[in-house]
Design an enzyme around this catalytic site. Structure first.
Site, mmCIF file in Angstrom:
data_model
loop_
_atom_site.group_PDB
_atom_site.id
_atom_site.type_symbol
_atom_site.label_atom_id
_atom_site.label_comp_id
_atom_site.label_asym_id
_atom_site.label_seq_id
_atom_site.Cartn_x
_atom_site.Cartn_y
_atom_site.Cartn_z
ATOM 1 N N HIS B 150 -17.796 -11.511 8.807
ATOM 2 C CA HIS B 150 -17.474 -10.153 9.453
ATOM 3 C C HIS B 150 -17.659 -8.872 8.498
ATOM 4 O O HIS B 150 -17.807 -9.388 7.151
ATOM 5 C CB HIS B 150 -16.038 -10.348 10.083
ATOM 6 C CG HIS B 150 -14.891 -10.230 8.951
ATOM 7 N ND1 HIS B 150 -14.439 -11.443 8.388
ATOM 8 C CD2 HIS B 150 -14.504 -9.149 8.167
ATOM 9 C CE1 HIS B 150 -13.326 -11.185 7.552
ATOM 10 N NE2 HIS B 150 -13.619 -9.902 7.375
ATOM 11 N N HIS B 196 -12.229 -11.846 14.453
ATOM 12 C CA HIS B 196 -12.965 -10.469 14.355
ATOM 13 C C HIS B 196 -14.178 -10.566 13.711
ATOM 14 O O HIS B 196 -14.568 -11.390 12.796
ATOM 15 C CB HIS B 196 -12.325 -9.413 13.314
ATOM 16 C CG HIS B 196 -11.852 -9.806 11.976
ATOM 17 N ND1 HIS B 196 -12.049 -11.001 11.500
ATOM 18 C CD2 HIS B 196 -11.743 -8.991 10.920
ATOM 19 C CE1 HIS B 196 -11.611 -10.998 10.207
ATOM 20 N NE2 HIS B 196 -11.766 -9.896 9.991
ATOM 21 N N HIS B 210 -15.498 -3.351 3.233
ATOM 22 C CA HIS B 210 -16.142 -4.761 2.768
ATOM 23 C C HIS B 210 -16.656 -5.482 3.783
ATOM 24 O O HIS B 210 -16.990 -5.201 5.018
ATOM 25 C CB HIS B 210 -14.710 -5.526 2.249
ATOM 26 C CG HIS B 210 -13.974 -6.306 3.384
ATOM 27 N ND1 HIS B 210 -12.833 -5.612 4.114
ATOM 28 C CD2 HIS B 210 -13.988 -7.321 4.081
ATOM 29 C CE1 HIS B 210 -12.229 -6.300 5.096
ATOM 30 N NE2 HIS B 210 -13.026 -7.208 4.997
ATOM 31 N N HIS B 242 -3.411 -12.821 5.217
ATOM 32 C CA HIS B 242 -3.271 -11.739 6.265
ATOM 33 C C HIS B 242 -2.231 -11.820 7.199
ATOM 34 O O HIS B 242 -2.136 -12.932 7.876
ATOM 35 C CB HIS B 242 -4.681 -11.323 7.091
ATOM 36 C CG HIS B 242 -5.618 -11.054 5.999
ATOM 37 N ND1 HIS B 242 -5.659 -9.766 5.465
ATOM 38 C CD2 HIS B 242 -6.954 -11.389 5.885
ATOM 39 C CE1 HIS B 242 -6.798 -9.539 4.816
ATOM 40 N NE2 HIS B 242 -7.601 -10.554 4.927
ATOM 41 N N TYR B 251 -9.776 -10.588 -2.104
ATOM 42 C CA TYR B 251 -10.950 -9.475 -2.012
ATOM 43 C C TYR B 251 -11.269 -9.301 -3.381
ATOM 44 O O TYR B 251 -10.367 -9.643 -4.274
ATOM 45 C CB TYR B 251 -10.124 -8.449 -1.643
ATOM 46 C CG TYR B 251 -10.040 -8.179 -0.074
ATOM 47 C CD1 TYR B 251 -11.057 -7.847 0.901
ATOM 48 C CD2 TYR B 251 -8.781 -8.456 0.581
ATOM 49 C CE1 TYR B 251 -10.973 -7.800 2.176
ATOM 50 C CE2 TYR B 251 -8.724 -8.505 2.026
ATOM 51 C CZ TYR B 251 -9.861 -8.052 2.606
ATOM 52 O OH TYR B 251 -9.540 -8.139 4.164
ATOM 53 N N GLU B 261 -15.251 -10.185 0.220
ATOM 54 C CA GLU B 261 -14.180 -11.059 0.886
ATOM 55 C C GLU B 261 -14.587 -12.314 1.069
ATOM 56 O O GLU B 261 -15.698 -12.730 1.467
ATOM 57 C CB GLU B 261 -13.515 -10.309 2.032
ATOM 58 C CG GLU B 261 -11.954 -11.112 2.418
ATOM 59 C CD GLU B 261 -11.626 -10.626 3.962
ATOM 60 O OE1 GLU B 261 -12.537 -10.159 4.624
ATOM 61 O OE2 GLU B 261 -10.513 -11.133 4.169
#
Lengths: 303, 303, 303, 303
Positions: B150, B196, B210, B242, B251, B261
């Site tokens: 993503h 996502h 990112h 997260h 990251y 990431e």
């Protein structure tokens, strides 16, 4: 549009209390509803009413398996396709089945009953939707898989069944095993962009081979094995890795003999994913990559 | 139908050789093609020609990001929708871009260039399709993620951008962060049934925050951290978890300062997944569950 | 012969009930005994009566730390060595301390009180000794570390303290950090063939920096981070990896501000293990390999 | 004082080149020296010259196994104890054996040759001693275990062998399996504060059952299984968990049929650790906790 994912598996048990105790305490599912002759269970991350129905009956086996469609209109479209394919489709009204609205039911070529449904009662997962914890409560009992993942059924004519799932229901094959004559011994098919939502392997018509719960990772696999052994559950195979689907896995039996799986891993296929083919001589490695043998109990036992 | 998944991210680098060395040796991507001013890279499990393009330029930043559509016809449908929404859509002919056929390009409300494409050149993954090993060769160098996952971009008006992605492109929101007035500070959106495919967080228009590579599990996260530290790569945050998306993450910065990431975990949302909302006071926990602070470098640095 | 391993750490708390709730519910220790002003806790795999004593007091801090000696006779031998080194040694009779027999207590050069004991009351681990399960009960609450592992104390003169631990008590140094003048800023020492049973780092005399619980692996580290965050515990650093000792780690604070660690990994040093030296310019990487910075809160906060 | 830990295992192979290729490329050991008829190998974290010697011979089997003693003087002390026990002890001078100094060799009651040595040539691990990386180079080939861990030998009279290891050599039993008459079928013994340095299980005198390499954790176990399967190595059992020692494990065969193990986990016993006893009816669960059967190939095959 069309079929979205596995919704629930409905199986029979001669000892509803024992089965319920096992699925709640060892597997760690939640009971969402009980009726006179059935118990409805869900995993902690599932939004729907249930993903497993246990129904009291004198014999084990599968009543039906149910897939969710993506849009309400898909039911009518698929009903027409099924009728055109010569299926006898039964429309089930809202209120006939617990935890869901209207659905259609029909027999697939290998004899199992399949259901398609869009309207599943939403009861929500254990975390909620406002500032939710990203992890479930640490004290959930048992294996506590986040969700049901897939099922495997048997068919005497795998190729015929595959044609039905492909042409009528729009399933996409990710992997297949071919015998020396090019006949399919097994096919793995998906609708949810995972390695498989349903697989069909050569065996007696009407049979359920196993249904599988998703795990987060290899450590959850070990935790599951520890919990199973701690509780004296009979492990059929694993912890190991599949060649087909690449997943890490354990197979085991519920107290009445229905095979369960916990599964993790795999890949993320596009709808035009180039299919993987296994030749029969590599089937052992395809089934269980570490053992590299065609496990006879695994292939011959089903419910 | 419609947008399927992230296809590739195209970024600039003032030192193409250094960047290539980093992405091949530390990240472990494969070079699929080099041109005069660009290098095309792919992950080991990707079927397509590339998922990352590095282009030599005096300044870092993102040229564009590209999503694949599910069917060839989707391009024309989406072109009309974009035109109706007032977008200036440029059709790119087969042969203009390396490793893919026809595409459409346009500017999204926050100023980044987005591309939609169906025809990606298939070069195949590292395993092949006949009796493939379920694991990549053990001696792949670097982190060796299986695929790109993503990206996160910035927007001054998150709500406006979200409306565009939702209404014009058909993205579905899984999670959002709201300020005290109910304005969106961040949105996470998907098309691929993952938490996502693209996220938008408040920040300067045109910026890339990112892009992220998928990892198999938490152990792959540690292996990645070990490889990054062994190679002296600057880690921005993590290994951590997260709150938003539930994923485990690190990251870090490539040698020119573009944030990367590595990510694993999450959930499997239906198209009608009930959206998750985070309130601004819980944003720190939503970003980094273990640290529980709004990390300023993380929020303020982008390219 | 001589010192064997860490036995217990005795700390003070202004809120005994709150601390007990935290150490039982979040850490998952078992209460083995309560007295008027103290609670005695043990980990699930420990055979001894306790490895942590919490004593009610107006101020946090460490009462003493206690090491077990290998043989009963070792106490007398070490008492002589300590007296010869100018220590004021107090012999504590059986019955004076809860859960243990005779011991000797003395002040080390940096001012903390240390105890040596052989006779620890054996209460047994949670598994028993006849056909024991190899895993603890799956429903143990909290982090549930199998055992206490080590502690870190501060000293104004690290070199002086090291000389005492080496020459009088027979500890073996595994790693040290040297400043530009060759003075020790930190030393890690062992008796149990692990990377460290006790470490001393430059800081105020008399201070406790942290005590640490052993975890099984990196997944237990993540589970610990999840449990800590779920319970709102303030994490100081991690999950990360140490350069010194190689271990994976999380630092966090109990509700009253005493720093805890969970730790796993490391190596297995022989008694003549060739010592590892870190130069001051690499101290950040030595402390936290992924972050590569000298974390100020970590170095400056102690109790 | 006394025996410290396993130093090296010396085995025969009819195909020295094939065995060397396997132990370097699949296991990932380093060759530290080659002679006319032997290859000396070490793991990446070992300080000593070698932990495995392969010697060219027409038949597989074990030449001897070697333990290190803690102090140079221990050799003479143990020589006396062995002589008093009726052993025919051979003193081996410095220079007679590659990679080590003076040693003593003798036959244990079950017929295997054992060696005790203090002076092992130190060649250092792969990391060095000045600001070392806490992880090995990411591109080490193969499984790359950090060190040799233990071995298991067979004996017709387990009880007699145990008495020898206990009374003459000072080994401490951690676990035992008793038949219905109270006779020992297997004993696990340690000197290094681990669950076992050597185990003896009922079987033919003189036989080697397996030697084992230490792994860091359960993920290293899976990585090992993946590497073994990728290389077509025959796996005997696992990945699974032992009841005895609690460890996670895989058993597999080198190309000539010598059984290897990779092992992780366990506990940290004190010298007065209360011994664990398994009854014969629970032996299956004690061997392999998940499978819960007495695996016949595992028990009956040795070299």
């Amino acid at each position: 549009m069309g079929v979205l994912r596995l919704a629930h598996v409905d199986v029979r048990t001669p000892d509803l209390e024992l089965s319920t105790a096992y699925y709640t305490e060892v597997l760690g599912l939640h009971v969402s509803e009980r009726t006179d002759d059935a118990v409805y269970l869900k995993c902690w991350d599932e939004e729907d009413h249930h993903s497993l129905r246990l129904r009291s009956d004198t014999r084990i086996g599968m009543d039906k398996f149910s897939f969710r469609v993506e849009r309400e209109d898909d039911l009518a479209d698929l009903e027409i396709r099924l009728a055109n394919a010569g299926c006898d489709v039964r429309r089930v009204s809202k209120g006939e089945e617990v935890g869901q609205g209207e659905s259609i039911q029909f027999e697939i070529p290998s004899g199992q009953t399949m259901e398609l449904v869009w309207d599943l009662e939403k009861v929500g997962n254990v975390l909620g939707k406002l500032n939710p914890s990203p992890v479930p409560p640490p004290d959930l009992p048992g294996i506590a898989p986040p969700r049901m993942d897939h099922l495997l059924i048997n068919a005497e004519e795998v190729g015929e069944s595959y044609a039905f799932f492909k042409h009528v229901l729009g399933f996409r094959m990710t992997e297949q095993v071919l015998d020396g004559n090019g006949h399919q011994l097994g096919v793995w098919m998906e609708r949810s962009h995972s390695p498989h939502d349903v697989a069909i392997v050569n065996g007696p018509n009407g049979a359920l081979h196993h249904f599988a719960f998703w795990l987060d990772d290899w450590d959850h696999v070990r935790k599951s094995a520890d919990i199973l052994a701690y509780n004296g559950v009979q492990i059929d195979q694993g912890p190991t890795r599949h060649g087909v689907t690449r997943g890490n896995t354990i197979y085991f039996f519920d107290p009445l003999g229905t095979r369960n799986e916990v599964f993790t891993g795999g890949y993320s296929p596009d709808p035009d994913f180039p299919q993987i083919t296994w030749t029969e001589d590599q089937f052992g490695r395809g089934l269980f990559y570490y053992e590299n043998v065609v496990a006879q109990r695994f292939l011959r036992f089903h419910t």
